[in-house]
Design a protein around this motif. Structure first.
Motif, mmCIF file in Angstrom:
data_model
loop_
_atom_site.group_PDB
_atom_site.id
_atom_site.type_symbol
_atom_site.label_atom_id
_atom_site.label_comp_id
_atom_site.label_asym_id
_atom_site.label_seq_id
_atom_site.Cartn_x
_atom_site.Cartn_y
_atom_site.Cartn_z
ATOM 1 N N UNK A 54 0.817 -1.207 0.000
ATOM 2 C CA UNK A 54 0.000 0.000 0.000
ATOM 3 C C UNK A 54 0.859 1.268 0.000
ATOM 4 N N UNK A 55 2.059 1.198 0.580
ATOM 5 C CA UNK A 55 2.929 2.378 0.554
ATOM 6 C C UNK A 55 3.401 2.667 -0.869
ATOM 7 N N UNK A 185 -0.346 19.694 -2.048
ATOM 8 C CA UNK A 185 0.967 19.098 -2.315
ATOM 9 C C UNK A 185 0.910 17.573 -2.272
ATOM 10 N N UNK A 186 1.682 16.942 -3.139
ATOM 11 C CA UNK A 186 1.599 15.485 -3.250
ATOM 12 C C UNK A 186 1.965 14.781 -1.952
ATOM 13 N N UNK A 187 2.879 15.386 -1.170
ATOM 14 C CA UNK A 187 3.260 14.759 0.099
ATOM 15 C C UNK A 187 2.071 14.691 1.055
ATOM 16 N N UNK A 188 1.275 15.750 1.057
ATOM 17 C CA UNK A 188 0.082 15.783 1.899
ATOM 18 C C UNK A 188 -0.957 14.783 1.383
ATOM 19 N N UNK A 189 -1.098 14.711 0.068
ATOM 20 C CA UNK A 189 -2.055 13.773 -0.529
ATOM 21 C C UNK A 189 -1.686 12.335 -0.181
ATOM 22 N N UNK A 190 -0.406 12.030 -0.240
ATOM 23 C CA UNK A 190 0.031 10.669 0.107
ATOM 24 C C UNK A 190 -0.360 10.325 1.534
ATOM 25 N N UNK A 191 -0.140 11.261 2.454
ATOM 26 C CA UNK A 191 -0.498 11.023 3.855
ATOM 27 C C UNK A 191 -2.016 10.906 4.009
ATOM 28 N N UNK A 192 -2.768 11.725 3.301
ATOM 29 C CA UNK A 192 -4.230 11.623 3.318
ATOM 30 C C UNK A 192 -4.685 10.253 2.850
ATOM 31 N N UNK A 193 -4.088 9.786 1.762
ATOM 32 C CA UNK A 193 -4.448 8.493 1.175
ATOM 33 C C UNK A 193 -4.193 7.357 2.177
ATOM 34 N N UNK A 194 -3.001 7.366 2.789
ATOM 35 C CA UNK A 194 -2.648 6.291 3.720
ATOM 36 C C UNK A 194 -3.478 6.364 5.002
ATOM 37 N N UNK A 195 -3.767 7.569 5.462
ATOM 38 C CA UNK A 195 -4.611 7.720 6.649
ATOM 39 C C UNK A 195 -6.011 7.189 6.379
ATOM 40 N N UNK A 197 -6.740 4.948 4.150
ATOM 41 C CA UNK A 197 -6.604 3.494 4.050
ATOM 42 C C UNK A 197 -6.687 2.851 5.426
ATOM 43 N N UNK A 198 -5.985 3.416 6.395
ATOM 44 C CA UNK A 198 -6.027 2.853 7.749
ATOM 45 C C UNK A 198 -7.425 2.902 8.355
ATOM 46 N N UNK A 199 -8.203 3.908 7.980
ATOM 47 C CA UNK A 199 -9.578 4.010 8.489
ATOM 48 C C UNK A 199 -10.477 2.908 7.932
ATOM 49 N N UNK A 200 -10.128 2.412 6.756
ATOM 50 C CA UNK A 200 -11.041 1.522 6.024
ATOM 51 C C UNK A 200 -10.566 0.085 5.888
ATOM 52 N N UNK A 201 -9.274 -0.155 6.043
ATOM 53 C CA UNK A 201 -8.714 -1.452 5.660
ATOM 54 C C UNK A 201 -8.947 -2.523 6.715
ATOM 55 N N UNK A 202 -8.749 -3.788 6.323
ATOM 56 C CA UNK A 202 -8.755 -4.871 7.315
ATOM 57 C C UNK A 202 -7.679 -4.619 8.363
ATOM 58 N N UNK A 203 -7.926 -5.027 9.600
ATOM 59 C CA UNK A 203 -7.016 -4.718 10.701
ATOM 60 C C UNK A 203 -5.618 -5.259 10.466
ATOM 61 N N UNK A 204 -5.494 -6.381 9.771
ATOM 62 C CA UNK A 204 -4.171 -6.968 9.548
ATOM 63 C C UNK A 204 -3.378 -6.231 8.477
ATOM 64 N N UNK A 205 -3.959 -5.179 7.907
ATOM 65 C CA UNK A 205 -3.268 -4.413 6.863
ATOM 66 C C UNK A 205 -2.866 -3.017 7.318
ATOM 67 N N UNK A 206 -3.125 -2.660 8.575
ATOM 68 C CA UNK A 206 -2.791 -1.327 9.080
ATOM 69 C C UNK A 206 -1.297 -1.043 8.939
ATOM 70 N N UNK A 207 -0.961 0.213 8.622
ATOM 71 C CA UNK A 207 0.438 0.592 8.474
ATOM 72 C C UNK A 207 0.748 1.815 9.323
ATOM 73 N N UNK A 208 2.036 2.060 9.540
ATOM 74 C CA UNK A 208 2.507 3.247 10.249
ATOM 75 C C UNK A 208 2.642 4.372 9.225
ATOM 76 N N UNK A 209 1.703 5.304 9.225
ATOM 77 C CA UNK A 209 1.677 6.353 8.207
ATOM 78 C C UNK A 209 2.897 7.266 8.315
ATOM 79 N N UNK A 210 3.263 7.647 9.519
ATOM 80 C CA UNK A 210 4.425 8.532 9.697
ATOM 81 C C UNK A 210 5.691 7.881 9.171
ATOM 82 N N UNK A 211 5.847 6.598 9.430
ATOM 83 C CA UNK A 211 7.019 5.874 8.937
ATOM 84 C C UNK A 211 6.996 5.796 7.414
ATOM 85 N N UNK A 212 5.827 5.578 6.844
ATOM 86 C CA UNK A 212 5.700 5.459 5.395
ATOM 87 C C UNK A 212 5.994 6.771 4.680
ATOM 88 N N UNK A 213 5.804 7.890 5.387
ATOM 89 C CA UNK A 213 5.984 9.211 4.759
ATOM 90 C C UNK A 213 7.252 9.919 5.223
#
Length: 238
Positions: A54-55, A185-195, A197-213
């Motif tokens: 997902x990242x 800015x694309x950096x903000x959009x990426x964080x929005x997208x991943x955030x 995703x975490x709101x909607x995804x299966x629990x076993x797919x959660x990611x660390x957004x800060x680490x990913x960005x």
């Protein structure tokens, strides 16, 4: 080859160039692949869930521009998808967020051209099946997502493109009255997208957004980009 006919190449240089070209041309057994943002390979000859990350998807879609880049600013596929996830019912929100995820690996081919490339569309559908399986989504795209995807195009046409000088868009659809697309800015959009995703995804797919960005703000303009980030954080967008 014309380059080999030039006098400035020695006999050995010509032999080396010829050997290199022959080796490259005959290397048909090399698997067709690309390097992803994560550094991992993505192979086109056999799609597997283990290739999907997902990242990688969020990063790539945040930098791929809608309408083949013919926009007034960098309006990305990721932002388009983020809006989509808010326009559909909750049960279809993750599907809407990821409905263009194949483009992170195969590129964003504009629809009129894609309609002329049946083999490409077939491969894209096969890749979607793998992505859908990984994130527990329906293989058949829900009609609600398809309909909103068609409708938001006309909101984007109104807000992102220059005035139409004769392009046939087919049947016009009324844009969203309460949706106005702005430059982010694309950096903000990426964080929005991943955030999102975490709101909607299966629990076993959660990611660390800060680490990913963590590597998204680089270079001399980082301070300006940070101010943008603070602005949208304050607005509650991320």
């Amino acid at each position: 080859m014309r380059v080999l006919e030039q006098d400035f190449l020695s006999k050995k240089d010509k032999e080396d160039v010829t050997a290199h070209i022959s080796s490259y041309s005959s290397n048909s057994k090399r698997r067709p692949s690309i390097q992803l943002y994560s550094g991992k390979p993505f192979y086109f000859d056999k799609f597997k869930e283990e290739y999907i990350d997902i990242t990688d998807i969020a990063h790539s879609l945040s930098l791929i521009v809608r309408f083949n880049g013919h926009c007034n600013w960098l309006h990305s596929v990721a932002l388009h998808s983020w809006y989509m996830s808010h326009l559909v019912s909750p049960e279809n929100a993750l599907c809407a967020l990821l409905h263009d995820a194949t483009e992170a690996y195969m590129g964003d081919v504009v629809t009129p051209l894609k309609n002329l490339l049946p083999e490409f569309s077939k491969m894209e559908n096969e890749l979607w099946e793998v992505i859908a399986s990984k994130y527990q989504l329906p293989v058949d795209m829900p009609n609600e997502v398809k309909n909103q995807d068609k409708k938001i195009v006309f909101s984007e046409k109104r807000d992102v493109l220059n005035r139409n000088l004769g392009v046939d868009w087919g049947q016009e659809v009324q844009p969203h009255k309460n949706l106005f697309i702005e430059e982010i800015p694309w950096q903000v959009v990426k964080r929005m997208f991943l955030t999102r995703f975490n709101e909607l995804c299966p629990l076993n797919s959660l990611i660390d957004v800060s680490q990913a960005c963590r590597s998204d703000y680089r270079g001399i303009s980082s301070f300006i980009k940070l101010l943008h980030f603070i602005k949208y954080k304050f607005k509650g967008v991320i």
